[in-house]
Enzyme design. Structure first.
Site, PDB file in Angstrom:
ATOM      1  N   TRP A 362       1.436  15.877  17.222  1.00  0.00           N
ATOM      2  CA  TRP A 362       0.076  16.407  17.227  1.00  0.00           C
ATOM      3  C   TRP A 362      -0.941  15.399  17.742  1.00  0.00           C
ATOM      4  CZ3 TRP A 362      -3.944  14.547  13.975  1.00  0.00           C
ATOM      5  CH2 TRP A 362      -3.556  13.525  13.106  1.00  0.00           C
ATOM      6  N   ASP A 363      -0.588  14.105  17.716  1.00  0.00           N
ATOM      7  CA  ASP A 363      -1.559  13.106  18.160  1.00  0.00           C
ATOM      8  C   ASP A 363      -1.863  13.218  19.650  1.00  0.00           C
ATOM      9  OD1 ASP A 363       1.171  12.130  17.360  1.00  0.00           O
ATOM     10  OD2 ASP A 363       0.707  10.536  18.766  1.00  0.00           O
ATOM     11  N   GLU A 489       0.765  11.144   5.970  1.00  0.00           N
ATOM     12  CA  GLU A 489       2.190  11.312   5.704  1.00  0.00           C
ATOM     13  C   GLU A 489       2.631  10.711   4.375  1.00  0.00           C
ATOM     14  OE1 GLU A 489       4.013   9.807   9.270  1.00  0.00           O
ATOM     15  OE2 GLU A 489       2.724  11.079  10.495  1.00  0.00           O
ATOM     16  N   LYS A 593      -1.576   6.876   4.033  1.00  0.00           N
ATOM     17  CA  LYS A 593      -0.966   6.171   5.169  1.00  0.00           C
ATOM     18  C   LYS A 593      -1.944   6.060   6.330  1.00  0.00           C
ATOM     19  CE  LYS A 593       2.906   6.375   8.440  1.00  0.00           C
ATOM     20  NZ  LYS A 593       4.092   7.125   8.898  1.00  0.00           N
ATOM     21  N   GLN A 594      -2.576   7.166   6.650  1.00  0.00           N
ATOM     22  CA  GLN A 594      -3.475   7.212   7.809  1.00  0.00           C
ATOM     23  C   GLN A 594      -4.672   8.078   7.477  1.00  0.00           C
ATOM     24  OE1 GLN A 594       0.008   8.975   9.465  1.00  0.00           O
ATOM     25  NE2 GLN A 594      -1.207  10.434  10.616  1.00  0.00           N
TER      26      GLN A 594
END
Length: 792
Positions: A362-363, A489, A593-594
Site C-alpha cells: 500500500w505504500d 503493524e 511500529k509506524q
C-alpha cells in the site's frame, strides 16, 4: 547526528572514493539503475565480488508454495518472489591472462559516481595485477528512460605503464548463484536457485541472445546484446553461447595510452503469453532501436529526459548539505522506480533489490504516487491502470471473503494476494482506500477526465462496494468496520481503526460523487441511485473513536485502554521489536511500529481541528518506535504542522538518510522507495505545508531555524509552480501555464505566469516538545552549508 559518512556530500551526485568490499551489498543498492521496467543493481562490472547479484524485470517472478503449520479458509496458496533474470552488466577483464579482481593484485584507486542529472553511473579505477601490470578501467552504465527495454555499458581499459595483452569478455549470464537467506528477518527475500529454464541461446558476430522460461509462473524472458568495439588493429572478436551464458570475447595488444573500448547495448523482454519466436523478435527489435541511436545517442536522450524532470521536480535546501543531496537522490530513485513501469506495480524496493520478495504494498499509493503525481504524473496514471487491470483478482478475493466489490492485495507482484500472514493479507483493507485516494489525488492534480472516466470510476465504485459490505450500522446508526488491521503493524484485527475509517469515509464520498458525474459509466457498472445513497449514508455515520477522558482520538476502539509498553525495560538491541518479542505481546500493548493515527492526521486533516491535531500528535508520539521506514516522514509532516519544528527537522533527516546512512541495516536488500519518497513529503508537505484541499493546493509553509531557504517545483494541471520559502516569506511563481488558483494559509489567490506573489509566513505559538519513547528519539541534526560542486 545521523550522517552519511561513507559518501561525499555533493548536491548533484553520489560519490564513493574508495571501495569497501564489506559494504558492497549496500552500495549495490545505492548505485542501482532502473527505469521502472529494467533494474540493474550496482554490481561491479566484473561480476565478483558481489553482495547480491541483481537484474530485475518488473513483474517477472516465480511462484512458490506458502507453508502453513495449520491451513485455513481463504489463505493464499502460492507466494510470489522476484527473480534475478539474465545479467547483461557483466564485463570480465583479463590482463596478460590474470583476471581483474579487486581482491587480488593492488587496487590503486577506485571511484564510483552516480550523476543525478545525467542518470549515468561512472566507475574509474586503477589496478595493478599480481604480475605488476597497471591498467585504468573506466565504465559508464545507464538504464534508458527513453527506450524502456534498453540498458547499456561503455567499458574502456587502458594500460598505464607497459604493453599488455587484454581480453574483455562481455556476457549475458542466467541463473547466477545467489546468497542464501539467513536468520528470520521477514524483510529478506527467499532465494530461488536455477529458476530460469533454458529455451534458446545464440551468438553470432557481435550479437548475443538468451531466452529462458520460468517453470511455475510460466513467464518467458529474453535478453539480447549487441556491441561496438573500438581498439587498435590487433583487436579481434569471437562469440559463443550456451544454455546459461552467451559471450563476446575481445582481445587486443595495447600500449600505454592506447585504450580498448567496448560499447554494449542490452535489450530485455518478457511475456506470460507470447511464444518463443515472438519474445526473440521483441528483444531483437528493441536492440535494433538502441543500435540506431548508439551509445552517445542513448546518453543524450537520458540527459534530455532528466533535464525535463528536474525542471519540474527539483527541491532546493539551504542550510543542510546532506538533506540537499539526500532529497535529490531520493527523487532520482523514486523516478527510477516508476517512470517506465507502465501497467506494472511499483515494488517497495523498486528494482534495486529483492527485499520483501519484490512485492508491492500500500505504500506505493500512499507515499510514492503522491510524489510522482506532482513530478511525473504520467507514471501515476500507468500505475493506477495496473490496479484496474488487477480488479478481476481483487473481485475474486472479495467474494472469497464474503464481501462485495474488490479486495486489493496487501502484498503482491501480479495482483493476487500472496501474504501468508492473514492479519495483514486479509484484514488490512485500508489498501483499498489508499488506492482510491491515489486516484482522486491524481485527477485533482492533473484534470485528467479521460482517466477518471475510464479508470477512476471503476476503481472507486468497486472499493466503495467493499467498504459498504465490510461495515455495519449499530443500533445507534453508527457505521463500524470491525476486525481490521490499520497501517500500524504492531496492532492487528482491531475495531474501528481511525485511519481505516477516515480513509474509507473519504472513499465512499468520492465514489458517490464520481458516479453522479459519470452516470453512463456508473450505470454500466450496475450502480443505481440507491447504492450511491447508501454509500453517502455510511460515510456520514462512520465511527471515529475518541477518548473523552484523555481528550484524544483512539488509534482503534479501546486502544488507549491497553497497557503501555515497558520502554524502560527494552534495550536498544531489542529493536525492531518484531524480531525480539511475540506479536501477541505487541498487539495488546500501546506501542506503535509506524505512524498510524499521525498518518490519519496528515491524510485527513479536514477531520480534525488544530487543537485535536496537537493533542493527538503529542499523545501518540510517546509510543511510536519507528520500527518501520514509513514512519519518520509522517511524523515530520505532523510535527511541522503542530509547531514542533525542531522535532520535524530531525525526522526529515531520518527519512532522507534511511538508505544513505543504512539506518535499518537492510539497505543491502534494496532501497526503501517509500521512505525516499518520504524525504520529499517531509519537506514539501511538512515545511512547505502543501495540502490538496477542495481540489486546489493550499500551502502553510514554515521553516525550522536550521534551514534558511526551501524551494521546490511541482507540476499541477499542466502548469509548473515554484514555491520559495524563507523564514518570514513565501514566494509563489508560476513558471508556465494558464493562471492558477492557490491558497496560502487558507486564503485564496490567483497566480499568473511571470507575476510572482509574496505572502507572509505565520509562526504558530511555541509548544512543549513531546517525548518519543525512551531511546527512540530521532538523531539531532545540526545542518550546514551546501558546498559548491566543482565545475557544475
Amino acid at each position: 547526528m545521523i550522517s552519511n559518512s561513507s559518501y561525499a556530500v555533493q548536491p548533484w551526485s553520489l560519490r564513493e572514493s574508495t571501495l569497501d568490499i564489506d559494504r558492497l551489498p549496500q552500495s549495490e543498492s545505492l548505485f542501482a539503475l532502473s527505469n521502472g521496467h529494467i533494474g540493474w543493481r550496482g554490481n561491479l562490472d566484473e561480476g565478483e565480488p558481489h553482495g547480491l547479484p541483481g537484474t530485475y524485470l518488473n513483474g517477472v517472478h516465480e511462484l512458490r508454495p506458502l507453508p502453513y503449520a495449520e491451513g485455513g479458509y481463504g489463505y493464499p496458496e502460492a507466494g510470489q518472489t522476484v527473480i534475478n533474470v539474465t545479467n547483461g552488466k557483466v564485463m570480465r577483464l583479463l590482463v596478460d591472462d590474470e583476471p581483474f579482481d579487486v581482491r587480488y593484485g593492488k587496487l590503486r584507486s577506485h571511484e564510483r559516481v552516480l550523476d543525478l542529472r545525467t542518470g549515468l553511473l561512472r566507475r574509474v579505477c586503477e589496478w595493478s595485477s599480481p604480475a605488476g601490470c597497471t591498467v585504468r578501467v573506466t565504465s559508464t552504465r545507464l538504464v534508458s528512460f527513453s527506450q524502456r527495454a534498453v540498458a547499456a555499458v561503455s567499458y574502456e581499459v587502458e594500460p598505464l605503464d607497459s604493453d599488455v595483452r587484454v581480453v574483455v569478455q562481455s556476457e549475458l549470464v542466467a541463473n547466477e548463484q545467489l546468497p542464501q537467506k539467513s536468520g528470520e528477518d521477514p524483510r529478506v527475500a527467499t532465494a530461488l536457485e536455477d529458476v530460469l529454464q533454458p529455451e534458446e541461446d545464440f551468438a553470432s558476430d557481435m550479437r548475443l541472445r538468451l531466452v529462458h522460461r520460468t517453470e511455475r509462473s510460466g513467464l518467458r524472458v529474453g535478453a539480447a546484446a549487441d556491441h561496438l568495439v573500438h581498439g587498435p588493429e590487433s583487436t579481434r572478436t569471437s562469440s559463443e553461447s550456451g544454455e546459461n551464458v552467451a559471450r563476446l570475447t575481445v582481445t587486443a595488444e595495447l600500449r600505454p595510452g592506447e585504450p580498448l573500448r567496448v560499447e554494449k547495448l542490452v535489450a530485455y523482454g518478457w511475456s506470460g503469453v507470447r511464444s518463443l519466436p515472438a519474445v526473440r523478435d521483441q528483444v531483437d527489435a528493441a536492440l535494433a532501436g538502441a543500435r540506431s541511436k548508439g551509445w552517445q545517442g542513448l546518453v543524450d536522450e537520458q540527459q534530455a529526459y532528466l533535464d525535463s524532470f528536474w525542471a519540474r521536480a527539483d527541491v532546493e535546501v539551504d542550510g543542510d548539505a546532506e538533506i540537499q543531496q539526500a532529497v535529490r537522490f531520493a527523487l532520482f530513485h523514486v523516478l527510477q522506480a516508476g517512470a517506465r513501469a507502465e501497467k506494472r506495480a511499483i515494488p517497495s524496493k523498486g528494482l534495486t533489490g529483492s527485499g520483501y520478495d519484490g512485492h508491492s504494498f500500500w505504500d506505493s499509493e500512499q507515499f510514492v504516487l503522491p510524489v510522482l503525481t506532482y513530478t511525473s504524473p504520467d507514471s501515476v496514471a500507468e500505475a493506477l491502470r495496473w490496479r484496474q487491470e488487477t480488479l478481476p483478482a481483487a473481485r475474486d478475493r472479495a467474494r472469497q471473503l464474503g464481501l462485495r466489490g474488490a479486495a486489493f492485495p496487501w502484498r503482491t507482484i501480479d495482483g493476487s494476494e500472496c501474504s501468508a500472514y492473514w492479519p495483514a493479507g486479509t484484514a488490512a483493507f485500508h489498501v483499498n482506500a489508499d488506492i482510491a485516494d491515489a486516484v482522486t489525488r491524481y485527477v485533482a492534480a492533473t484534470g485528467d477526465v479521460e482517466f477518471e472516466r475510464e479508470t477512476g470510476v471503476e476503481i472507486l465504485v468497486e472499493t466503495a462496494r467493499l467498504w459498504h459490505s465490510l461495515g455495519h450500522h449499530d443500533h445507534h446508526g453508527i457505521f463500524h468496520f470491525d476486525g481490521v488491521t490499520g497501517p500500524d503493524e504492531y496492532s492487528a484485527v482491531a475495531d474501528d481503526n481511525l485511519y481505516t475509517n477516515l480513509m474509507a469515509q473519504q472513499n465512499l464520498r468520492e465514489a458517490a460523487d464520481v458516479v453522479e458525474r459519470y452516470t453512463e459509466r456508473a450505470a454500466a457498472l450496475g450502480v443505481d441511485d440507491e447504492e450511491a445513497a447508501a454509500w453517502r449514508d455510511a460515510a456520514e455515520a462512520v465511527a471515529l473513536p475518541f477518548n473523552e477522558t484523555l481528550g484524544v482520538h483512539e488509534q482503534s476502539a479501546g486502544f488507549t485502554g491497553h497497557q503501555m509498553w515497558d520502554f524502560a525495560a527494552t534495550g536498544p538491541d531489542q529493536y525492531p521489536l518484531m524480531l525480539h518479542f511475540p506479536y501477541f505481546d505487541l498487539y495488546r500493548k500501546q506501542v506503535i511500529k509506524q505512524a498510524d493515527l499521525a498518518l490519519a492526521l496528515y491524510k485527513r486533516g479536514d477531520a480534525f481541528d488544530a487543537e485535536q491535531k496537537a493533542r493527538d500528535f503529542d499523545y501518540y508520539e510517546q509510543m511510536t518506535v519507528r520500527d518501520s521506514s514509513l514512519s519518520a516522514c509522517c511524523q515530520a509532516v505532523m510535527a511541522a504542522e503542530v509547531g514542533h519544528l525542531r522535532l520535524a527537522y530531525d525526522y526529515v533527516g531520518e527519512a532522507a538518510l534511511m538508505d544513505l546512512a543504512d539506518l535499518e541495516s537492510n539497505t543491502r536488500d534494496g532501497l526503501h522507495i517509500a521512505s525516499l519518497a518520504g524525504a520529499w513529503i517531509a519537506l514539501v508537505a511538512g515545511f512547505g505545508g502543501m495540502r490538496l484541499r477542495h481540489g486546489m493546493l493550499d500551502f502553510s509553509p514554515l521553516l525550522p531555524e536550521q534551514l534558511s531557504r526551501l524551494a521546490f517545483t511541482v507540476q499541477v494541471r499542466g502548469r509548473r509552480l515554484r514555491v520559495e520559502i524563507r523564514s518570514r516569506t513565501a514566494v509563489y511563481t508560476l513558471l508556465e501555464g494558464e493562471p492558477l488558483e492557490l491558497c496560502h494559509c487558507g486564503g485564496r489567490f490567483t497566480l499568473s505566469a511571470g507575476e510572482p506573489q509574496t505572502h507572509q509566513v505565520r509562526r504558530p505559538p511555541p509548544r512543549p516538545e513531546p517525548s518519543p519513547p525512551q531511546g527512540r528519539h530521532p538523531a539531532r541534526r545540526r545542518g550546514g552549508p551546501v558546498p559548491v560542486e566543482p565545475g557544475r
